[in-house]
Design an enzyme around this catalytic site. Structure first.
Site, short mmCIF file in Angstrom:
data_model
loop_
_atom_site.label_atom_id
_atom_site.label_comp_id
_atom_site.label_asym_id
_atom_site.label_seq_id
_atom_site.Cartn_x
_atom_site.Cartn_y
_atom_site.Cartn_z
N LYS A 1 -10.12 39.37 44.94
CA LYS A 1 -9.15 39.83 45.16
C LYS A 1 -9.22 41.25 44.87
O LYS A 1 -9.54 41.88 43.75
CB LYS A 1 -7.86 39.66 44.08
CG LYS A 1 -6.37 39.56 44.44
CD LYS A 1 -6.09 41.07 44.56
CE LYS A 1 -6.07 41.79 43.41
NZ LYS A 1 -5.58 43.28 43.73
N CYS B 1 -15.73 54.68 35.44
CA CYS B 1 -15.81 54.13 34.14
C CYS B 1 -17.15 54.69 33.35
O CYS B 1 -17.18 54.59 32.03
CB CYS B 1 -15.67 52.54 34.10
SG CYS B 1 -17.23 51.79 34.69
#
Length: 499
Positions: free
Chosen positions: A173, A281
């Site tokens: 997903k 990140c």
């Protein structure tokens, strides 16, 4: 308008929910694509397809799996420009940065190609009289990956190549903000010979995520994203009996000692803070200057930052592209707008930046904040944009204490010429990945990626040996066979009978 649909069972499957989300070109602000958003029923269909495929793929030989992966690696390499173009069109990052993303994803595919040695078991013979003990690793079944917008190709490739190499089937997903790269990865896998249903892609929003987290046939979930969502994924999936690795946010620090090469440190700070527009990140978002080097270091960073060329990602002269959405651009800008009132010194203010001919794009310039208080919003929050905070510390110990007080522990770096100081830092710092004169310490594919504290929920880091262990479970087999000489009367195996 282009529509991105699901990829289930080796083919494109049109969305059936009737719900679609917009996909925007960040450089122009125009909606160029719509993406189908899956319902719970569509997620169930994808999981069911993966479950059926697992019946044969889970029993397939390592030779069969790696044959597909070697072919897949070749196709990814041949199509790396096409994948990068999709990333640039929907995410906005410059083409060279997008190519680098594909290259780092390829590292994990290469690791998966050589997975045979990592899946070898263990054997202890004669632990007792004619008793042997062996340990083996077996796949889990259907596993799922939920991936973020900032690396739409690399992060999925951190997950599914290892998962399918271990014998699992996979439901991906991806982010609904830049979905096309995921479909391209799945199409190439099918072209490489991956059996239908082994890798499936369902697009969607929270409804699709929740359906995966609750589905009884999903054995494990991998996630990369913000800390609040990582915590939610971990809590929800664990409550449903699933194995979880959920990588959260970060506030990565770079400690610069007085003996450091300040030119090298400034170069590193600029590339690590502003590369990919700060939407990663592992970005360095906080520099801690120790002693008297702060003013000089800030000036060197400012000089370099002012020279960065911002423009559309498909312009080869651009060094930084736009942010993913206008809403995200405005949120990033709000941290700069409120910085001075919270005690920061605004050295560079990149808000209000536009590019001629692309005025409706999601543009923001580079911002540099100095003497940032630790209680300011710009320091406490993960901004996820091109904003670099500089903090001051009098000593090495004060700098380390400041970094260790952060709730995040993803990555950190130290710049110094002193080997003893570097050694102390790597042992004393509370973070999962450490760089010594390296600004973004992202491990190579055969070492694992992951942080500490609020940057990771779950016991396993991603890819490397941790990734392989996450996608398999151990089994220990204890066996005892009678000696052939003890064969029951009437069966002659040609061995002398024991007396």
């Amino acid at each position: 308008m282009k529509t991105v649909n699901h990829w289930i069972g080796g083919k494109t499957v049109e969305g059936a929910s009737g719900n679609y989300g917009p996909v925007t070109d960040p450089a122009t602000g125009a909606v160029t694509t719509q993406v189908a958003l899956a319902s719970a029923e569509e997620v169930d269909a994808a999981v069911g397809t993966a479950r059926e495929a697992y019946r044969s793929w889970g029993q397939s030989s390592l030779a069969a799996r790696t044959k597909v992966l070697f072919a897949y690696r070749a196709l990814l390499d041949a199509n790396r420009d096409a994948i990068a173009e999709l990333i640039t069109a929907e995410h906005g990052k410059v083409h060279s940065d997008a190519l680098g993303e594909v290259a780092r994803g390829l590292e994990i595919v290469e690791l998966a190609c050589g997975i045979t040695t990592q899946l070898k078991g263990e054997l202890s013979t004669s632990v007792s009289n004619r008793v042997d003990v062996s340990a083996i690793r077996q796949p889990l079944g259907v596993v799922a990956g939920i991936t973020p917008f900032n690396f739409p190709a690399m992060v999925p490739m951190w997950m599914f190549p290892l998962a399918i190499a271990c014998g699992n089937t996979f439901v991906l997903k991806p982010s609904e903000k830049d979905p096309s790269a995921a479909n391209k990865l799945a199409e190439l896998a099918s072209e490489a010979g991956l059996p239908d249903g082994v890798l499936n892609v369902v697009h969607g929003d929270k409804a699709a995520v929740d359906a995966l987290l609750a589905h009884p046939d999903v054995a494990a979930v991998s996630f990369v994203g913000s800390t609040p969502i990582a915590r939610y994924i971990h809590t929800t999936a664990s409550a449903n009996g699933k194995r979880v690795q959920a990588l959260g946010g970060a506030k990565n620090h770079m400690l610069v000692l007085p003996d450091a090469d300040l030119d090298a440190a400034a170069d590193a700070a600029v590339s690590a803070a502003y590369g990919s527009a700060g939407e990663r990140c592992m970005a360095i978002s906080a520099v801690v200057a120790v002693g008297a080097v702060g003013d000089t270091l800030v000036e060197k960073i400012r000089e370099r930052a002012e020279k960065i060329k911002i423009g559309p990602g498909n312009d080869p002269t651009s060094e930084m592209g736009p942010l993913i959405t206008a809403a995200h651009r405005d949120k990033v800008a709000s941290y700069v707008h409120g910085a001075a009132a919270q005690g920061c010194e605004v050295v560079l203010d990149g808000t209000g930046y536009t590019v001629d001919g692309f005025e409706d794009g999601h543009w923001i310039g580079l911002s540099l904040l100095d003497k940032v208080p630790t209680d300011s919003d710009a320091y406490r929050d993960e901004i996820f944009g091109p904003v670099l905070c500089v903090l001051r510390a009098e000593t090495y110990e004060e700098g380390v204490a400041l970094i260790n007080a952060s709730p995040f522990g993803n990555g950190t770096a130290i710049f110094t010429r002193d080997g003893g100081a570097a050694r102390r830092f790597q042992l004393e710092i509370e973070a999962g990945m450490v760089g010594v004169n390296v600004p973004i310490p992202v491990p190579v594919g055969y070492h694992s990626f992951g942080g500490w504290k609020d940057s990771l929920f779950g016991d396993h880091h991603i890819y490397g040996n941790d990734g392989i262990h996450f996608y398999t479970r151990g089994k220990v087999v204890t066996t005892r066979w009678p000696d052939p000489s003890e064969t029951p009367t009437g069966v002659d195996l040609g061995f002398p009978t024991s007396r």
